[in-house]
Design an enzyme around this catalytic site. Sequence first.
Site, PDB file in Angstrom:
ATOM      1  N   PRO A   1       0.838  -1.210   0.000  1.00  0.00           N
ATOM      2  CA  PRO A   1       0.000   0.000   0.000  1.00  0.00           C
ATOM      3  C   PRO A   1       0.869   1.254   0.000  1.00  0.00           C
ATOM      4  CG  PRO A   1      -0.564  -1.467   1.848  1.00  0.00           C
ATOM      5  CD  PRO A   1       0.620  -2.058   1.174  1.00  0.00           C
TER       6      PRO A   1
ATOM      7  N   LYS B   1      46.010 -48.191  -2.476  1.00  0.00           N
ATOM      8  CA  LYS B   1      46.866 -49.364  -2.322  1.00  0.00           C
ATOM      9  C   LYS B   1      46.777 -49.854  -0.898  1.00  0.00           C
ATOM     10  CE  LYS B   1      50.724 -47.812  -4.081  1.00  0.00           C
ATOM     11  NZ  LYS B   1      52.155 -47.736  -4.224  1.00  0.00           N
TER      12      LYS B   1
ATOM     13  N   MET C   1      54.868 -47.272   8.355  1.00  0.00           N
ATOM     14  CA  MET C   1      54.202 -48.567   8.113  1.00  0.00           C
ATOM     15  C   MET C   1      54.637 -49.606   9.149  1.00  0.00           C
ATOM     16  SD  MET C   1      54.736 -48.567   3.977  1.00  0.00           S
ATOM     17  CE  MET C   1      56.384 -47.851   4.066  1.00  0.00           C
TER      18      MET C   1
ATOM     19  N   ASP D   1      45.972 -41.598  -4.595  1.00  0.00           N
ATOM     20  CA  ASP D   1      46.359 -42.612  -3.613  1.00  0.00           C
ATOM     21  C   ASP D   1      45.375 -42.715  -2.457  1.00  0.00           C
ATOM     22  OD1 ASP D   1      48.701 -43.892  -4.186  1.00  0.00           O
ATOM     23  OD2 ASP D   1      49.726 -43.142  -2.416  1.00  0.00           O
TER      24      ASP D   1
ATOM     25  N   PRO E   1      50.633 -34.774   4.694  1.00  0.00           N
ATOM     26  CA  PRO E   1      50.104 -35.833   5.559  1.00  0.00           C
ATOM     27  C   PRO E   1      48.577 -35.888   5.628  1.00  0.00           C
ATOM     28  CG  PRO E   1      50.763 -33.948   6.842  1.00  0.00           C
ATOM     29  CD  PRO E   1      51.134 -33.625   5.436  1.00  0.00           C
TER      30      PRO E   1
HETATM   31  C1  LIG Z   1      53.319 -45.857   1.902  1.00  0.00           C
HETATM   32  S1  LIG Z   1      53.896 -44.818   3.162  1.00  0.00           S
HETATM   33  C2  LIG Z   1      53.790 -43.286   2.374  1.00  0.00           C
HETATM   34  C3  LIG Z   1      54.609 -42.237   3.037  1.00  0.00           C
HETATM   35  C4  LIG Z   1      54.462 -40.900   2.364  1.00  0.00           C
HETATM   36  N1  LIG Z   1      55.030 -40.922   1.049  1.00  0.00           N
HETATM   37  C5  LIG Z   1      55.096 -39.771   3.169  1.00  0.00           C
HETATM   38  O1  LIG Z   1      56.063 -39.161   2.747  1.00  0.00           O
HETATM   39  O2  LIG Z   1      54.558 -39.493   4.271  1.00  0.00           O
HETATM   40  C6  LIG Z   1      52.514 -44.820   4.260  1.00  0.00           C
HETATM   41  C7  LIG Z   1      52.934 -44.564   5.677  1.00  0.00           C
HETATM   42  O3  LIG Z   1      53.147 -43.181   5.882  1.00  0.00           O
HETATM   43  C8  LIG Z   1      52.841 -42.856   7.215  1.00  0.00           C
HETATM   44  N2  LIG Z   1      51.756 -41.836   7.206  1.00  0.00           N
HETATM   45  C9  LIG Z   1      51.191 -41.286   6.124  1.00  0.00           C
HETATM   46  N3  LIG Z   1      50.308 -40.351   6.493  1.00  0.00           N
HETATM   47  C10 LIG Z   1      50.325 -40.298   7.828  1.00  0.00           C
HETATM   48  C11 LIG Z   1      49.666 -39.533   8.825  1.00  0.00           C
HETATM   49  N4  LIG Z   1      48.751 -38.589   8.484  1.00  0.00           N
HETATM   50  N5  LIG Z   1      49.945 -39.738  10.123  1.00  0.00           N
HETATM   51  C12 LIG Z   1      50.848 -40.663  10.489  1.00  0.00           C
HETATM   52  N6  LIG Z   1      51.513 -41.426   9.598  1.00  0.00           N
HETATM   53  C13 LIG Z   1      51.258 -41.246   8.293  1.00  0.00           C
HETATM   54  C14 LIG Z   1      52.376 -44.124   7.881  1.00  0.00           C
HETATM   55  O4  LIG Z   1      53.515 -44.738   8.478  1.00  0.00           O
HETATM   56  C15 LIG Z   1      51.892 -44.923   6.705  1.00  0.00           C
HETATM   57  O5  LIG Z   1      51.884 -46.305   6.990  1.00  0.00           O
END
Ligand SMILES: C[S@@+](CC[C@H](N)C(=O)[O-])C[C@H]1O[C@@H](n2cnc3c(N)ncnc32)[C@H](O)[C@@H]1O
Length: 485
Positions: A43, A271, A384, A249, A226
């Site tokens: 209005p 993997k 690992m 990955d 990480p």
């Molecule tokens: C196949 S290796 C790869 C490492 C990766 N290229 C790096 O530089 O951290 C995988 C391992 O990285 C470590 N990892 C990766 N991310 C992680 C996180 N956020 N906290 C703790 N450990 C981690 C663990 O020991 C895991 O088993």
Amino acid sequence: MRYFPIFFDLDGRDVLIVGGGEKALQKVRLLAKTSARLKIVAPDVAEDIANASIPSLTIERRDFTESDLDGAALVFAATDDPDLDARVAAAGRARGLLTNVVDGPSQSNFIMPAIVDRDPIIVAIGTEGAAPILAREIKAKIESWLPAHFGQVAQRAQALRRRLQDSIADPIVRRRTWEALLQGRWRKAILDGDAAVADREFEHQLAAGGRAEPPTGSVALIGCGPGEPDLITLKAQQHLQSADVLVVDRLVNPAILEYARRDAIRIDVGKAPEGDSALQEEINRILVREAMKGHRVVRLKGGDAFVFGRAAEEMSAVRAAGVPVEVVPGITAANACAASIGLPVTLRTKVRQFAVVTGASADGPLELDWPALAQPGQAFAIYMGVRTAQHFADKLLEAGAAPQTPVVIVENGTLANERALATELASAARAISASGIRGPAVIFVGLDWETAGLSRPDKVEVYDPQRVGAGETLQAETVVLGQAG
Ligand SMILES: C[S@@+](CC[C@H](N)C(=O)[O-])C[C@H]1O[C@@H](n2cnc3c(N)ncnc32)[C@H](O)[C@@H]1O
């Protein structure tokens, strides 16, 4: 996400605004930028609205009736009368119309974002009503970052799209030509208002694109850190933004993929922790296949590609196929985990070397230089190693390491579910199983805060072996939170 952002086509559609005061004026100002037909019903209508001379606006000075909703694509209740707003909203919603009550999100079935307008580039920012102040702050930042004439770049691109489409048949060459135009001299000339230079540059790029062979692809192995998305490098971010194909990955945080183009092809190649050669060969094949199509392939890896990242296999497969490969470093898990719990990995006079070792073995029992690792003053991080922690402890103790050697385990470092646990070598494996640590985790051996003259952060749990008897069922209570070990 409760509210899903979309851009709604208002061209030639009817928009009803009920109300004639300040709230209505604000909506009219915004909506007048669209090509919708606007109708105000009230209005009393403020002079500012009446004098606004908006050609698409019709003003009807009367009370609202339900028939005003007929044909409306959007309805705004913008009066200062809460009862009337509620009546308009209820009537709109009952008809299934998109209805907004200004300052009344609970009565609305859509809400208005903050908008940065560089038409046709529109940035919409929403906080779902939770913190409009943050939306304003983000808007101000984007406003200052986007040049005022930025929209003209998109307008010109729109006008020239058909010509480019007709002149360059190969889609990958076409995309590269657009990138050269939109990131290079053509864009700058438009922003500078220099139409002649812009036209010359466009013709040059068009001719170059028309002659170009389909490009050779490339592969970039990028370390994504990480997990915490802020921990990737600017260079990795740039690669993600320009990638045609992402090969991802298992340990890469999906939040990092937000940096990539939405239309990039994504191939997940998760993997198992111990790796699998058949799968690795398949990944190598994928990288080569996609690059040979002329794509920019980005291989995203957790942490750093060169630390337990099987980068060598991928690099040599890609190089063998004649495809260029680049490596972008990332923050490796040990560095990120150490930073997160404030634990230096070297100390000027006390810890002179720091190693990274694997706890996984692809070929039989894990063999490392145990006497070297067992030396006093030796510090290292096990990757690992969650499943082989007992083997590690046995081998190190056998090689002469002190049972009290400090051990710190960090699981899911830098992520919201990060856990850190301090213990001693002799009880490390028990600490891991008692605390339910499954990984991914880094196990630091030979490092502690005391030696560094620092105090342990409260968030680090302490596993006290004295409190656990042999054979006792290990429960969470054996982890004494925030106390010295
Ligand atoms: C196949 S290796 C790869 C490492 C990766 N290229 C790096 O530089 O951290 C995988 C391992 O990285 C470590 N990892 C990766 N991310 C992680 C996180 N956020 N906290 C703790 N450990 C981690 C663990 O020991 C895991 O088993």
